[in-house]
Design a protein around this motif. Structure first.
Motif, PDB file in Angstrom:
ATOM      1  N   ALA A   9       0.837  -1.201   0.000  1.00  0.00           N
ATOM      2  CA  ALA A   9       0.000   0.000   0.000  1.00  0.00           C
ATOM      3  C   ALA A   9       0.873   1.253   0.000  1.00  0.00           C
ATOM      4  O   ALA A   9       0.607   2.219  -0.727  1.00  0.00           O
ATOM      5  CB  ALA A   9      -0.922  -0.014   1.215  1.00  0.00           C
ATOM      6  N   LEU A  10       1.935   1.244   0.807  1.00  0.00           N
ATOM      7  CA  LEU A  10       2.861   2.370   0.812  1.00  0.00           C
ATOM      8  C   LEU A  10       3.528   2.513  -0.551  1.00  0.00           C
ATOM      9  O   LEU A  10       3.733   3.635  -1.034  1.00  0.00           O
ATOM     10  CB  LEU A  10       3.919   2.180   1.902  1.00  0.00           C
ATOM     11  CG  LEU A  10       5.082   3.188   1.927  1.00  0.00           C
ATOM     12  CD1 LEU A  10       4.571   4.618   2.012  1.00  0.00           C
ATOM     13  CD2 LEU A  10       6.022   2.883   3.088  1.00  0.00           C
ATOM     14  N   ARG A  11       3.856   1.389  -1.175  1.00  0.00           N
ATOM     15  CA  ARG A  11       4.476   1.434  -2.504  1.00  0.00           C
ATOM     16  C   ARG A  11       3.561   2.150  -3.503  1.00  0.00           C
ATOM     17  O   ARG A  11       4.017   2.952  -4.324  1.00  0.00           O
ATOM     18  CB  ARG A  11       4.756   0.018  -3.000  1.00  0.00           C
ATOM     19  CG  ARG A  11       5.282  -0.058  -4.437  1.00  0.00           C
ATOM     20  CD  ARG A  11       5.430  -1.500  -4.878  1.00  0.00           C
ATOM     21  NE  ARG A  11       4.176  -2.224  -4.778  1.00  0.00           N
ATOM     22  CZ  ARG A  11       3.222  -2.179  -5.706  1.00  0.00           C
ATOM     23  NH1 ARG A  11       3.380  -1.426  -6.783  1.00  0.00           N
ATOM     24  NH2 ARG A  11       2.111  -2.877  -5.560  1.00  0.00           N
ATOM     25  N   ASP A  12       2.263   1.878  -3.418  1.00  0.00           N
ATOM     26  CA  ASP A  12       1.319   2.544  -4.321  1.00  0.00           C
ATOM     27  C   ASP A  12       1.354   4.052  -4.138  1.00  0.00           C
ATOM     28  O   ASP A  12       1.339   4.814  -5.109  1.00  0.00           O
ATOM     29  CB  ASP A  12      -0.093   2.014  -4.084  1.00  0.00           C
ATOM     30  CG  ASP A  12      -0.271   0.573  -4.559  1.00  0.00           C
ATOM     31  OD1 ASP A  12       0.529   0.132  -5.409  1.00  0.00           O
ATOM     32  OD2 ASP A  12      -1.194  -0.102  -4.070  1.00  0.00           O
ATOM     33  N   TYR A  13       1.411   4.485  -2.890  1.00  0.00           N
ATOM     34  CA  TYR A  13       1.452   5.923  -2.635  1.00  0.00           C
ATOM     35  C   TYR A  13       2.814   6.503  -2.991  1.00  0.00           C
ATOM     36  O   TYR A  13       2.916   7.666  -3.400  1.00  0.00           O
ATOM     37  CB  TYR A  13       1.126   6.209  -1.161  1.00  0.00           C
ATOM     38  CG  TYR A  13      -0.351   6.234  -0.880  1.00  0.00           C
ATOM     39  CD1 TYR A  13      -1.125   7.321  -1.254  1.00  0.00           C
ATOM     40  CD2 TYR A  13      -0.988   5.164  -0.248  1.00  0.00           C
ATOM     41  CE1 TYR A  13      -2.492   7.355  -1.008  1.00  0.00           C
ATOM     42  CE2 TYR A  13      -2.349   5.184  -0.001  1.00  0.00           C
ATOM     43  CZ  TYR A  13      -3.101   6.276  -0.379  1.00  0.00           C
ATOM     44  OH  TYR A  13      -4.444   6.309  -0.148  1.00  0.00           O
TER      45      TYR A  13
END
Length: 267
Positions: free
Chosen positions: A222-226
């Motif tokens: 999820a952090l990677r997406d952001y």
């Protein structure tokens, strides 16, 4: 600002003294601190116990909201810590907010200058989820001291961005840190750099080797997406722009990743 509880005043005095924070003030510096906060007619420090002296000064003006606000704002003012590491003002601001939330206030630093705003005291309820705290140092995760110093600087910069309302910059910095740490750990523990070096692959490979838990794997994606907000077009495609809440969700992911990596290194 309403009249503060006496326990809150005592704790603010403790933070001003700084015995257990990142910045300790000597007795002769206490009066200067209040004057720099804009207080007039501040008596000189006479050599008595530092904390008792500053608490007495705060109590004298507890019915002067403007004076109390100025003292609190000075605690979170970057100009008070010139020459100190960037993390100092961020750490102290967090400590200030941990006190003020019970009074229904918090300090924000948009553009670098602090201001006090109202907040919901319920956010400090014991029933709320506790954040994941960082339990290790960068040196416990990254072997190379120079590289660990670089990554720690990025962590500090992400904290500075967070405290100054630079939400996208903070998220990008945290994603960059995550990628740098995982690549270093994978390379060191496998004896060679992994063939697939994208953040997506690094997260999955770290999980496959048992370096991080499955929960950390899921939330790291999820952090990677952001983190992809480093590309402006990614922000265009995002329906809701990231805000402070988004950043505060990302921080526990990084903390949990570093905790897991350190734990798996000694397992």
């Amino acid at each position: 600002m309403e009249r503060l509880d006496d326990n809150t005043i005592r704790q603010i005095g403790r933070l001003i003294c700084g015995d257990d924070t990142a910045y300790r003030r000597q007795g002769y510096e206490l009066a200067k601190f209040l004057r720099d906060a804009g207080w007039m007619d501040v008596p000189e420090y006479g050599g008595e116990p530092r904390r008792e002296w500053i608490i007495e000064r705060l109590r004298e003006r507890r019915d002067q909201p403007e004076a109390m606000e100025r003292a609190i704002l000075r605690l979170s003012d970057p100009r008070e810590y010139l020459g100190e590491p960037p993390s100092t003002v961020a750490e102290i601001t967090m400590a200030v907010n941990a006190l003020l939330v019970h009074e229904g206030y918090k300090v924000e630093r948009p553009g670098g200058r602090p201001r006090i705003i109202e907040c919901d005291p319920a956010s400090a309820s014991p029933g709320s989820l506790a954040p994941v705290t960082l339990k290790v140092t960068m040196a416990q995760v990254v072997v190379d001291p120079q590289y660990a110093k670089i990554l720690q600087a990025r962590l500090d910069e992400a904290r500075t961005c967070t405290e100054n309302g630079c939400h996208i910059a903070a998220i990008i910095m945290l994603g960059s840190l995550l990628e740098g740490v995982l690549l270093d750990v994978m390379s060191a523990r496998l004896g060679q750099p992994p063939q697939r070096k994208s953040l997506h692959d690094l997260i999955d490979q770290a999980r496959q080797h048992g370096f991080i838990g499955v929960d950390v794997q899921k939330f790291s994606h999820a952090l990677r997406d952001y983190r992809n907000l480093v590309h402006p077009h990614a922000q265009v495609r995002m329906s809701d722009p990231p805000n402070r809440d988004t950043v505060e969700i990302c921080w526990p992911v990084v903390n949990a990743t570093l905790n897991d990596l350190a734990a798996s290194a000694v397992a």
